[in-house]
Structures are given as structure tokens and as C-alpha cells.
Design a protein around this motif. Structure first.
Motif, mmCIF file in Angstrom:
data_model
loop_
_atom_site.group_PDB
_atom_site.id
_atom_site.type_symbol
_atom_site.label_atom_id
_atom_site.label_comp_id
_atom_site.label_asym_id
_atom_site.label_seq_id
_atom_site.Cartn_x
_atom_site.Cartn_y
_atom_site.Cartn_z
ATOM 1 N N PHE A 22 0.748 -1.248 -0.146
ATOM 2 C CA PHE A 22 -0.007 0.033 -0.039
ATOM 3 C C PHE A 22 0.778 1.434 -0.092
ATOM 4 N N LEU A 23 1.841 1.213 0.594
ATOM 5 C CA LEU A 23 2.805 2.217 0.639
ATOM 6 C C LEU A 23 3.448 2.713 -0.737
ATOM 7 N N ILE A 24 3.719 1.520 -1.400
ATOM 8 C CA ILE A 24 4.477 1.780 -2.831
ATOM 9 C C ILE A 24 3.252 2.361 -3.705
ATOM 10 N N TYR A 25 2.035 1.623 -3.687
ATOM 11 C CA TYR A 25 0.887 2.039 -4.485
ATOM 12 C C TYR A 25 0.454 3.544 -4.075
ATOM 13 N N HIS A 26 0.568 3.956 -2.959
ATOM 14 C CA HIS A 26 0.096 5.170 -2.616
ATOM 15 C C HIS A 26 0.823 6.192 -2.894
ATOM 16 N N PHE A 30 0.188 9.196 -5.552
ATOM 17 C CA PHE A 30 0.305 10.533 -4.870
ATOM 18 C C PHE A 30 1.162 11.513 -5.882
ATOM 19 N N ASP A 31 2.270 11.352 -6.181
ATOM 20 C CA ASP A 31 3.160 12.259 -7.123
ATOM 21 C C ASP A 31 4.080 11.165 -8.068
ATOM 22 N N ARG A 32 3.943 10.030 -8.030
ATOM 23 C CA ARG A 32 4.835 9.370 -8.904
ATOM 24 C C ARG A 32 6.354 9.180 -8.193
ATOM 25 N N PHE A 33 6.275 9.235 -7.050
ATOM 26 C CA PHE A 33 7.442 8.939 -6.136
ATOM 27 C C PHE A 33 8.265 10.406 -5.992
ATOM 28 N N LYS A 34 7.791 11.327 -6.477
ATOM 29 C CA LYS A 34 8.657 12.503 -6.414
ATOM 30 C C LYS A 34 8.708 13.167 -5.082
ATOM 31 N N CYS A 35 8.152 12.682 -4.030
ATOM 32 C CA CYS A 35 8.295 13.177 -2.790
ATOM 33 C C CYS A 35 9.522 12.481 -2.148
ATOM 34 N N LEU A 36 9.975 11.397 -2.784
ATOM 35 C CA LEU A 36 11.108 10.655 -2.290
ATOM 36 C C LEU A 36 12.594 11.373 -2.700
ATOM 37 N N LYS A 37 12.355 12.179 -3.862
ATOM 38 C CA LYS A 37 13.366 12.968 -4.190
ATOM 39 C C LYS A 37 14.205 13.813 -3.104
ATOM 40 N N TRP A 38 15.435 13.917 -3.329
ATOM 41 C CA TRP A 38 16.200 14.755 -2.314
ATOM 42 C C TRP A 38 15.788 16.431 -2.468
ATOM 43 N N ASN A 39 15.557 16.802 -3.676
ATOM 44 C CA ASN A 39 15.033 18.129 -3.958
ATOM 45 C C ASN A 39 13.452 18.182 -4.437
ATOM 46 N N ILE A 278 -3.215 4.836 8.040
ATOM 47 C CA ILE A 278 -3.778 6.067 8.265
ATOM 48 C C ILE A 278 -2.907 7.170 8.125
ATOM 49 N N THR A 279 -1.722 7.047 8.785
ATOM 50 C CA THR A 279 -0.594 7.928 9.113
ATOM 51 C C THR A 279 -0.021 8.232 7.667
ATOM 52 N N LEU A 280 0.044 7.136 6.889
ATOM 53 C CA LEU A 280 0.418 7.582 5.311
ATOM 54 C C LEU A 280 -0.594 8.393 4.684
ATOM 55 N N ILE A 281 -1.707 8.185 4.693
ATOM 56 C CA ILE A 281 -2.677 8.956 4.051
ATOM 57 C C ILE A 281 -2.685 10.227 4.540
ATOM 58 N N ILE A 282 -2.445 10.682 5.935
ATOM 59 C CA ILE A 282 -2.491 12.030 6.590
ATOM 60 C C ILE A 282 -1.118 12.819 6.001
ATOM 61 N N PHE A 283 -0.050 12.023 6.163
ATOM 62 C CA PHE A 283 1.145 12.765 5.633
ATOM 63 C C PHE A 283 1.393 12.868 4.300
ATOM 64 N N PHE A 284 0.611 12.101 3.449
ATOM 65 C CA PHE A 284 0.703 12.081 1.966
ATOM 66 C C PHE A 284 -0.614 12.178 1.434
ATOM 67 N N PRO A 285 -1.318 13.152 1.681
ATOM 68 C CA PRO A 285 -2.803 13.156 1.432
ATOM 69 C C PRO A 285 -3.043 13.343 -0.333
ATOM 70 N N ARG A 286 -3.971 12.467 -0.886
ATOM 71 C CA ARG A 286 -4.238 12.373 -2.302
ATOM 72 C C ARG A 286 -5.455 13.326 -2.321
ATOM 73 N N SER A 287 -5.666 14.217 -3.258
ATOM 74 C CA SER A 287 -6.827 14.689 -3.942
ATOM 75 C C SER A 287 -7.407 14.091 -5.192
ATOM 76 N N VAL A 288 -8.238 13.399 -4.912
ATOM 77 C CA VAL A 288 -8.894 12.401 -6.106
ATOM 78 C C VAL A 288 -9.486 13.397 -6.978
ATOM 79 N N GLU A 289 -10.246 14.328 -6.440
ATOM 80 C CA GLU A 289 -10.737 15.221 -7.539
ATOM 81 C C GLU A 289 -9.685 15.940 -8.431
#
Length: 436
Positions: A22-26, A30-39, A278-289
Motif C-alpha cells: 500500500f505504501l508503494i501504491y499510495h 500521490f506524485d509518482r514517487f517525486k516526494c522521495l526525491k532529495w530536492n 492512516i498515518t500514510l494517508i495523513i502525511f501524503f494526502p491525495r486529492s482524487v478530484e
């Protein structure tokens, strides 16, 4: 927990692997793993990097612990004791290979739990900062709550691995790691209860101040998710606190009974998985709309480009391409005419150059006309509008909150109006921006 059954650790392994998937999928959604980039954008400072990478490491470490002990438990199997019956093989009867993996796996669990406590402590301190109405403490990195989080995080990162190291010789005493971790997590969960109680009153204040619907929706969603998460946090910490007490006293009652030990371990596994998700959803919230809107926009753009593209026959024929400035002859009979380019309106210093087709038109100055101020409702009072002079139309964004209200009518921390996640919030006055 050498007294738990192999099926108990198998359930821990399955749930932890599911959580990792679920972590990988979310994160991909969320942003195609861009949040894991250093910058990751202009606001990817040291604080956001620490929170992102620490939480990203927590779930794999839990998975390594659960899968490793599951393999060991099924490898060692059960034994028959004369006065007890058939029970899981105790640590003293494990093979040397299985014993050698006991301490590394317990250390992985201790590090994972310490990182998780860092995450929950940050969210606790951040929301204590948000619900604070102190106007002088509107900067997260200069607030006392940030300093409390730093000190508490250092303590959590140190005391959990140290507990595992100091109890590595005695497998029964090693369960003190569960006792220490569950005790710390239970205190954090209890400390979060006042925030959940204050949020309904906070939402009422925001509605009275005329906050936008987006802010109300985000905070309402946060309140519901955290109410569910706190329930699972209790389901996670209390059973492990009971099982971890075996490291302080000889195994009796619960720890000496396979049914109760497995029941508490199953409950802790469900609570840990649900609360972490749930912590994962709160820290990296998706906007389906927003995602659906972007996909629809890309689809319409693609269809528009395809409909406007000329249907050319690419067979070896001759064409004549004619433009407004020149004609390029590459054949005959077929002529493709390109319309002249359309110029947009341009602002050049104090003049406006109007767009259009053909030669540029004459420049026109920007009319210096007065602006109108609408009526505004601030609390129970109505502020009447009027006509402003041209000199008074300059707006100072540092004095305006994201909701459009004046600082003179602020009842809550202004950061709450731009809240999207505990680790990423951006304000006009950059109160939540930290650069290296």
C-alpha cells in the motif's frame, strides 16, 4: 515474544507486506514517487526530508522483523512438554542459526518503533502548535513545540535501540523492548486526545470567521481519520504493553497461555497496520478530484490536438506548403496554408501592448482608476465597503491570511488555513518553510 505461535508471526508478516504494498501504491498515486526525491520542489528542506525518509524506512523495517521471525518460528516448530502440552519451541531449544538472527531482528523492530514515535510526536507537537491562538508563535520552526519535538525525537531514537541492546542476552528480557515502545506510544496516543476534543470547537470558530470550504473539509477529514487512527493506536499499544510485561516478570497467565498471547499479538498486528496506513494517508494526502481533473484535461488536450492535426497522406506525393511570409514548394496540387500567429497582450513597463494579428498597435497606458471594496462579514459585525483611492489599492500580502481575512480578526494560528499535511505546509509569510 518467543512464546507466541508461528501463525501469529505469519499474520504479522502478511499484514506488514500488505502495508508495504500500500505504501508503494499510495506514493506512486500521490506524485509518482517525486516526494522521495532529495530536492522535491522549493520547500524540500531538511525537516521534510527527515520526516519523509524516516517514515519510509519504518514500514520496511517492520516487514523485515515480521517476515524474519515468521521464518524462524515455522522452522523451529512446536515441542511437547510433559506438564504443559504442545507449545512453540522456546528460545533455548532454537538452532544456533535461528538464535543468531534474534538480536538483529529485535534491533530492526526497535529502530522502526523509534522512527514511528518520531512521526507521531511530530504530528502531536505540530497540532498543538496549530490549535494555539498565540499570535506571536506563528512560525513552526521557531516555536517551543518544534523544540519539544527535536528533544523528544532524540530521546526516542536513542532509548529504543539501547533497550534492545541491553536486553539482547536474555530473550525473555528482550520483550522489554515491547514494553518500552508500547509505553511511549501509549503516552503519545493519550496526549493526542485533547487535540481531538478541541477540533470541533476549532471548526466552529473557523466557520464563524468565514473560512473557505477547502479548509473546513481538510480539517474535518483530519478529525475523522485521526479519531479512527487513535482507536487503532490503542489496539496496538495496550496488547503489546501487556505482552511486554513478560520481560519484567516471569511468564504467567497471559504470556503462559497460547490463546491469550496470540490474541493480543493478533490485535496488535491489526492495530499497527491500520494506524500506520492512516498515518500514510495523513502525511501524503491525495486529492482524487484534482487527479481526475488533470486526467480529463490531458485527455481533452490530446483529443483537441488530434482533431486539429491535418490528415496527411504520407505516400510519396508532391505538396505545396504556403505561409504568410513565404511559400515552400515541395510538389504540386495540395496546398496547406498556415494562419499568421496571434500575438497575446503584453505588459511593457507602464504600458499595455494589445495583442492581435498584424502589426503591433499603439501603446496604451494603464488607467489609474479607483477600486471598490466589497462589504465583508467579520464575526458578528459587518464591515461596509466603499471606493478606494488609487493610492490605497496596494495590497500587502504579509498582512493578509490565506482566507482573505485581516490579522485583526484571527482567533486561531494562521498556519491552519494552508494546512495540507503535518510535513508540508506553505504560507504567504513562509512560516512553515525551512531551507538548508
Amino acid at each position: 515474544m518467543s512464546y507466541t505461535s508461528p501463525s501469529c508471526y505469519l499474520m504479522w508478516a502478511l499484514l506488514s507486506c500488505t502495508l508495504f504494498a500500500f505504501l508503494i501504491y499510495h506514493l506512486y498515486s500521490f506524485d509518482r514517487f517525486k516526494c522521495l526525491k532529495w530536492n522535491d520542489g522549493p520547500y524540500s528542506g531538511a525537516f521534510k526530508r527527515v520526516m519523509t525518509y524516516s517514515y519510509f524506512l519504518t514500514i520496511p523495517l517492520f516487514m523485515v522483523y515480521a517476515v524474519g521471525f515468521s521464518v524462524i518460528k515455522y522452522k523451529e516448530g512446536y515441542i511437547a512438554l510433559p506438564s504443559v502440552g504442545i507449545v512453540p519451541a522456546p528460545y533455548d531449544m532454537w538452532s544456533p542459526t535461528s538464535r543468531s538472527f534474534h538480536f538483529p531482528l529485535m534491533l530492526c523492530f526497535a529502530i522502526a518503533w523509534s522512527l514511528e514515535m518520531v512521526t507521531h510526536l511530530q504530528e502531536l507537537c505540530f497540532w498543538l502548535f496549530l490549535v494555539s491562538a498565540d499570535a506571536d508563535q506563528n512560525h513552526w520552526f521557531s516555536s517551543r513545540y518544534f523544540k519539544v519535538w527535536v528533544m523528544g525525537s532524540i530521546f526516542a531514537i536513542l532509548y529504543m535501540p539501547i533497550t534492545a541492546i541491553c536486553t539482547r542476552e536474555n530473550p525473555l528480557k528482550a520483550t522489554c523492548t515491547f514494553f518500552a515502545g508500547s509505553l511511549g506510544s501509549l503516552l503519545l496516543t493519550i496526549s493526542f486526545m485533547p487535540i481531538l476534543q478541541k477540533l470541533p470547537a476549532l471548526l466552529n470558530n473557523l466557520r464563524a470567521e468565514g473560512a473557505d470550504d477547502g479548509t473546513i473539509i481538510r480539517l474535518t477529514k483530519f478529525h475523522e481519520l485521526n479519531t479512527i487512527r487513535v482507536t487503532f493506536r490503542y489496539l496496538f499499544t495496550i496488547p503489546l504493553l501487556i505482552l511486554g510485561s513478560a520481560g519484567l516478570n516471569p511468564p504467567q497467565h497471559v504470556t503462559g497461555n497460547t490463546f491469550w498471547s496470540d490474541l493480543f499479538a493478533f490485535a496488535a498486528a491489526i492495530g499497527c497496520t491500520a494506524s500506520s496506513g492512516i498515518t500514510l494517508i495523513i502525511f501524503f494526502p491525495r486529492s482524487v478530484e484534482s487527479e481526475v481533473s488533470r486526467q480529463s484535461a490531458r485527455k481533452r488536450e490530446t483529443e483537441s490536438c488530434q482533431s486539429k492535426s491535418p490528415d496527411l497522406d504520407l505516400s510519396p506525393k508532391q505538396y505545396v506548403i504556403s505561409t504568410s511570409s513565404e511559400t515552400v514548394t515541395v510538389g504540386k496540387r495540395v496546398t496547406i496554408t498556415r494562419p499568421p500567429p496571434i500575438r497575446p497582450n503584453r505588459l511593457r513597463e507602464e504600458d499595455v501592448e494589445l495583442g492581435g494579428i498584424g502589426s503591433p498597435p499603439p501603446h496604451y497606458g494603464i488607467p489609474n482608476v479607483p477600486s471598490m471594496r466589497p462589504n465583508r462579514k467579520t464575526g458578528d459585525e459587518v464591515e461596509f465597503g466603499g471606493i478606494l483611492s488609487p493610492a490605497s489599492t496596494t495590497l500587502n500580502f504579509a498582512d493578509v491570511e490565506p482566507s482573505g481575512r485581516s490579522n485583526n480578526h484571527t482567533f486561531v494560528n494562521p498556519t491552519i488555513y494552508s494546512y495540507t499535511s503535518p510535513i508540508s505546509c506553505v504560507l504567504l509569510h513562509s512560516s512553515c518553510v525551512k531551507t538548508d
